[in-house]
Design a protein around this motif. Structure first.
Motif: not given
Length: 173
Positions: A17-38
């Motif tokens: 199951k592929p995860n959904k990622y986004s980025t944050q900030g100017g350096k495009k730091v990856p972010v994984l939204q982990n269901n109901n977890e932080p």
């Protein structure tokens, strides 16, 4: 770049199951939204999470010493290699070439996450090297070619042509 690396890592690990990622900030730091977890933030944090999720802890190192070496190389990748200049890239190649003189992988004889992430991080430098430069960094070239042919690692990156060692020095035909 990091998002493609994480997607390739997921495929390498066989995660269905592929995860959904986004980025944050100017350096495009990856972010994984982990269901109901932080949310998990950062390449290393997310990559380590994926390895645990795939039940492949050996990729983080089998011993305390190996785990430290894996962390050291990943930190090296993020702090020195990412966004380095061409001149800095050459210094990194020189240092890495010396380090790999008597090693198959970055931790010695065991393939780890450090090899995967360093391969992804150094690809853009090695792909631009002329044949003579690849010969100058022979240990890096050997390691790089080995990693790019490791099953399942090179998903999002084009292969780099690596010429084999010459049988004879140039003066002996």
């Amino acid at each position: 770049m990091a998002l493609r690396e994480l997607s390739s890592l997921e495929k390498f690990l066989g995660l269905k199951k592929p995860n959904k990622y986004s980025t944050q900030g100017g350096k495009k730091v990856p972010v994984l939204q982990n269901n109901n977890e932080p949310a998990l933030i950062g390449l290393v944090t997310i990559a380590s999470h994926l390895i645990r999720e795939a039940k492949r802890p050996e990729l983080l190192g089998d011993s305390a010493e190996q785990r430290a070496v894996v962390q050291q190389w990943i930190e090296h990748r993020i702090t020195r290699l990412d966004n380095c200049s061409k001149e800095e890239g050459n210094v990194i190649l020189k240092d890495l070439n010396q380090y790999l003189k008597d090693k198959v992988y970055l931790t010695g004889n065991v393939f780890t996450l450090a090899d995967i992430l360093m391969y992804y991080g150094i690809h853009h430098i090695v792909v631009e090297l002329a044949v003579q430069e690849k010969e100058r960094y022979l240990n890096v070239t050997r390691w790089f070619d080995h990693i790019q042919h490791y099953p399942g690692v090179r998903h999002h990156l084009p292969p780099v042509v690596v010429l084999r060692n010459r049988v004879y020095p140039s003066g002996h035909h």
